[in-house]
Design a protein around this motif. Structure first.
Motif, PDB file in Angstrom:
ATOM      1  N   VAL A   1       0.792  -4.232   9.429  1.00 20.98           N
ATOM      2  CA  VAL A   1       2.012  -2.505   9.045  1.00 20.98           C
ATOM      3  C   VAL A   1       3.506  -3.363   9.885  1.00 20.98           C
ATOM      4  O   VAL A   1       3.576  -3.774  10.938  1.00 20.98           O
ATOM      5  CB  VAL A   1       1.870  -1.240   9.798  1.00 20.98           C
ATOM      6  N   ASP A   2       4.590  -3.081   8.797  1.00 21.83           N
ATOM      7  CA  ASP A   2       5.892  -3.744   9.101  1.00 21.83           C
ATOM      8  C   ASP A   2       6.477  -2.563   9.815  1.00 21.83           C
ATOM      9  O   ASP A   2       7.310  -1.631   8.686  1.00 21.83           O
ATOM     10  CB  ASP A   2       6.096  -4.028   7.315  1.00 21.83           C
ATOM     11  N   LEU A   3       7.022  -2.777  10.959  1.00 24.73           N
ATOM     12  CA  LEU A   3       8.014  -0.842  11.280  1.00 24.73           C
ATOM     13  C   LEU A   3       8.771  -1.992  11.495  1.00 24.73           C
ATOM     14  O   LEU A   3       9.347  -2.840  11.184  1.00 24.73           O
ATOM     15  CB  LEU A   3       7.568  -1.903  12.910  1.00 24.73           C
ATOM     16  N   PRO A   4      10.302  -1.459  10.921  1.00 23.72           N
ATOM     17  CA  PRO A   4      10.970  -1.163  10.935  1.00 23.72           C
ATOM     18  C   PRO A   4      11.894  -2.869  12.177  1.00 23.72           C
ATOM     19  O   PRO A   4      11.881  -2.380  13.694  1.00 23.72           O
ATOM     20  CB  PRO A   4      12.000  -0.067  11.308  1.00 23.72           C
ATOM     21  N   GLY A   5      12.667  -3.402  11.631  1.00 27.33           N
ATOM     22  CA  GLY A   5      13.340  -4.244  12.415  1.00 27.33           C
ATOM     23  C   GLY A   5      14.744  -3.770  13.623  1.00 27.33           C
ATOM     24  O   GLY A   5      14.873  -2.641  13.302  1.00 27.33           O
ATOM     25  N   TYR A   6      14.800  -4.131  15.352  1.00 25.86           N
ATOM     26  CA  TYR A   6      15.520  -3.120  15.859  1.00 25.86           C
ATOM     27  C   TYR A   6      16.592  -4.327  16.134  1.00 25.86           C
ATOM     28  O   TYR A   6      16.399  -4.679  15.939  1.00 25.86           O
ATOM     29  CB  TYR A   6      14.583  -2.470  16.680  1.00 25.86           C
ATOM     30  N   GLU A  24      -5.333  -1.598  12.183  1.00 24.58           N
ATOM     31  CA  GLU A  24      -4.477  -2.043  11.317  1.00 24.58           C
ATOM     32  C   GLU A  24      -3.703  -3.368  12.213  1.00 24.58           C
ATOM     33  O   GLU A  24      -4.189  -3.211  13.892  1.00 24.58           O
ATOM     34  CB  GLU A  24      -3.482  -0.615  11.812  1.00 24.58           C
ATOM     35  N   VAL A  25      -3.100  -3.531  11.903  1.00 23.81           N
ATOM     36  CA  VAL A  25      -2.652  -4.672  13.174  1.00 23.81           C
ATOM     37  C   VAL A  25      -0.550  -5.019  12.949  1.00 23.81           C
ATOM     38  O   VAL A  25      -0.264  -4.832  11.192  1.00 23.81           O
ATOM     39  CB  VAL A  25      -1.968  -6.667  12.675  1.00 23.81           C
ATOM     40  N   ALA A  26       0.229  -4.139  13.922  1.00 19.90           N
ATOM     41  CA  ALA A  26       1.643  -4.359  13.711  1.00 19.90           C
ATOM     42  C   ALA A  26       2.139  -5.664  13.853  1.00 19.90           C
ATOM     43  O   ALA A  26       2.238  -5.955  14.326  1.00 19.90           O
ATOM     44  CB  ALA A  26       2.146  -3.135  14.207  1.00 19.90           C
ATOM     45  N   PHE A  27       3.518  -5.202  13.049  1.00 21.83           N
ATOM     46  CA  PHE A  27       4.404  -7.010  12.951  1.00 21.83           C
ATOM     47  C   PHE A  27       5.300  -6.174  13.770  1.00 21.83           C
ATOM     48  O   PHE A  27       6.126  -5.042  12.776  1.00 21.83           O
ATOM     49  CB  PHE A  27       4.842  -6.877  12.162  1.00 21.83           C
ATOM     50  N   ALA A  28       6.603  -6.947  14.517  1.00 24.25           N
ATOM     51  CA  ALA A  28       7.088  -6.118  15.346  1.00 24.25           C
ATOM     52  C   ALA A  28       8.852  -7.443  15.557  1.00 24.25           C
ATOM     53  O   ALA A  28       8.251  -7.826  15.844  1.00 24.25           O
ATOM     54  CB  ALA A  28       7.275  -4.999  16.299  1.00 24.25           C
ATOM     55  N   GLY A  29       9.796  -6.768  15.334  1.00 24.68           N
ATOM     56  CA  GLY A  29      10.862  -7.879  15.393  1.00 24.68           C
ATOM     57  C   GLY A  29      12.007  -7.655  15.805  1.00 24.68           C
ATOM     58  O   GLY A  29      12.156  -6.570  14.765  1.00 24.68           O
ATOM     59  N   ARG A  30      13.038  -7.941  16.385  1.00 26.90           N
ATOM     60  CA  ARG A  30      14.799  -7.449  16.134  1.00 26.90           C
ATOM     61  C   ARG A  30      14.583  -8.155  14.624  1.00 26.90           C
ATOM     62  O   ARG A  30      14.149  -8.715  13.635  1.00 26.90           O
ATOM     63  CB  ARG A  30      14.959  -8.591  17.018  1.00 26.90           C
ATOM     64  N   ILE A  68       8.072   2.437   7.810  1.00 22.25           N
ATOM     65  CA  ILE A  68       7.293   1.862   8.190  1.00 22.25           C
ATOM     66  C   ILE A  68       6.264   1.008   6.733  1.00 22.25           C
ATOM     67  O   ILE A  68       5.942   1.949   6.317  1.00 22.25           O
ATOM     68  CB  ILE A  68       6.134   2.330   8.963  1.00 22.25           C
ATOM     69  N   ASN A  69       6.229  -0.115   6.158  1.00 22.20           N
ATOM     70  CA  ASN A  69       5.478  -0.264   5.262  1.00 22.20           C
ATOM     71  C   ASN A  69       4.169  -0.524   6.149  1.00 22.20           C
ATOM     72  O   ASN A  69       4.082  -1.836   6.460  1.00 22.20           O
ATOM     73  CB  ASN A  69       6.413  -1.370   4.527  1.00 22.20           C
ATOM     74  N   TYR A  70       3.315  -0.740   4.759  1.00 20.85           N
ATOM     75  CA  TYR A  70       1.668  -0.464   4.722  1.00 20.85           C
ATOM     76  C   TYR A  70       1.945  -2.078   3.971  1.00 20.85           C
ATOM     77  O   TYR A  70       2.109  -1.685   2.384  1.00 20.85           O
ATOM     78  CB  TYR A  70       1.098   0.347   4.754  1.00 20.85           C
ATOM     79  N   TYR A 114       0.598  -1.276  -0.223  1.00 22.19           N
ATOM     80  CA  TYR A 114      -0.118  -0.300  -0.030  1.00 22.19           C
ATOM     81  C   TYR A 114       0.519   1.106  -0.293  1.00 22.19           C
ATOM     82  O   TYR A 114       0.937   1.918  -1.109  1.00 22.19           O
ATOM     83  CB  TYR A 114      -0.863  -0.170   0.904  1.00 22.19           C
ATOM     84  N   ILE A 115       1.720   1.869   1.345  1.00 23.95           N
ATOM     85  CA  ILE A 115       2.476   2.710   1.269  1.00 23.95           C
ATOM     86  C   ILE A 115       3.731   2.705   2.035  1.00 23.95           C
ATOM     87  O   ILE A 115       3.614   1.408   2.892  1.00 23.95           O
ATOM     88  CB  ILE A 115       1.545   4.422   1.572  1.00 23.95           C
TER      89      ILE A 115
END
Length: 215
Positions: A80-85, A27-33, A64-66, A11-12
Motif C-alpha cells: 500500500v503506497d501512501l501519499p508522500g508528506y 497489507e504492508v504500507a509504505f510511507a515517507g516524505r 493511496i495506491n494498492y 490493484y486499485i
C-alpha cells in the motif's frame, strides 16, 4: 533468489477511507516524505521499472495506491503506497485531507501488518517522520525504516546515520512503544539492503514477526 514481491501488479487507487478494498489479505504500507525515494524503492523491491510512479511535482500524489503481490489468482497480500508528506507548497486543504487519510488508515486498518517508513539517510527522523510513528504507535504493529539514498553518503557517514537512528528509536522503546522498531541502510541505485528489506516485508505478509515466529 525468488521473491514474492517480484509478482506485483497494480490493484486499485483510492482517495477516501470508504473506498478501501474489502480484501482480507495482509497489507504492508509504505510511507515517507516527498522525495525520500519511496516510489523508486517500491519499484526496485518489486523488480519493476514503473509499478509505482513518482510525481514530477513533489507532494501532488493524493491517493493511496494498492499493489497485489503473489499469484494473480490468489494474491498473498498487498503493498500500500501512501501519499508522500512534507512538501511545503501543497495547499492547506490538501495537507489536511492527506493527514486525515493517512492517520485514519494507519490507526484503523485491520489488515495492516506493518509500515515501511522511508527516510532520506541524510535527514532521518524529521518532525513529520516522528508524527507518522506516533500515529502508528497505538496499534503496536511493527515499523521498519529504510534509510534511503545511502549511496550519497560515505561509508562512515552511513554507519553514523544508522547508529544515530537506532539510538533515537531506543527512546520510543523506553517510552513504551510496543511494536518492533527496526531500521537499515538502503540504496535503490546500489541495491544496498535489498534482501534485508525483502525479508522483513515477506515475513509480514506471511504473518510472521522479525524472528520468523507467527505473529
Amino acid at each position: 533468489m525468488a521473491f514474492l514481491l517480484h509478482q506485483a501488479r497494480f490493484y486499485i487507487t483510492v482517495n477516501h477511507l470508504r473506498d478501501l478494498p474489502a480484501t482480507v489479505q495482509p497489507e504492508v504500507a509504505f510511507a515517507g516524505r516527498s522525495n525520500a525515494g519511496k516510489s523508486t524503492a517500491i519499484n526496485v523491491l518489486c523488480n519493476q521499472k514503473r509499478l509505482a510512479f513518482a510525481s514530477k511535482t513533489p507532494g501532488r500524489t493524493q491517493h493511496i495506491n494498492y499493489f497485489s503481490v503473489g499469484p494473480a489468482d490468489e494474491p498473498a497480500g498487498h503493498l500500500v503506497d501512501l501519499p508522500g508528506y512534507g512538501y511545503a507548497e501543497v495547499p492547506g486543504a490538501a495537507k489536511a485531507h492527506w493527514e486525515a487519510l493517512l492517520s485514519a488508515y494507519l490507526a484503523t486498518r485491520p489488515q495492516l501488518r506493518g509500515m515501511i517508513l522511508m527516510m532520506d539517510s541524510r535527514r532521518p527522523l524529521t518532525e513529520l517522520d516522528r508524527r507518522m510513528i506516533e500515529w502508528f504507535a497505538p496499534t503496536g504493529k511493527p515499523i521498519h525504516m529504510l534509510l534511503t539514498k545511502c549511496d550519497k553518503l560515505t561509508r562512515q557517514e552511513s554507519i553514523n546515520a544508522l547508529r544515530t537512528t537506532q539510538k533515537q528509536l531506543a527512546e520510543y522503546r523506553d517510552a513504551g512503544y510496543q511494536g518492533e522498531l527496526t531500521t537499515q541502510l538502503f540504496s535503490a541505485l546500489k541495491r544496498t539492503g535489498f534482501e534485508e528489506a525483502h525479508e522483513v516485508i515477506e515475513q509480514w505478509l506471511a504473518g510472521r514477526n522479525d524472528k520468523g515466529e507467527a505473529a
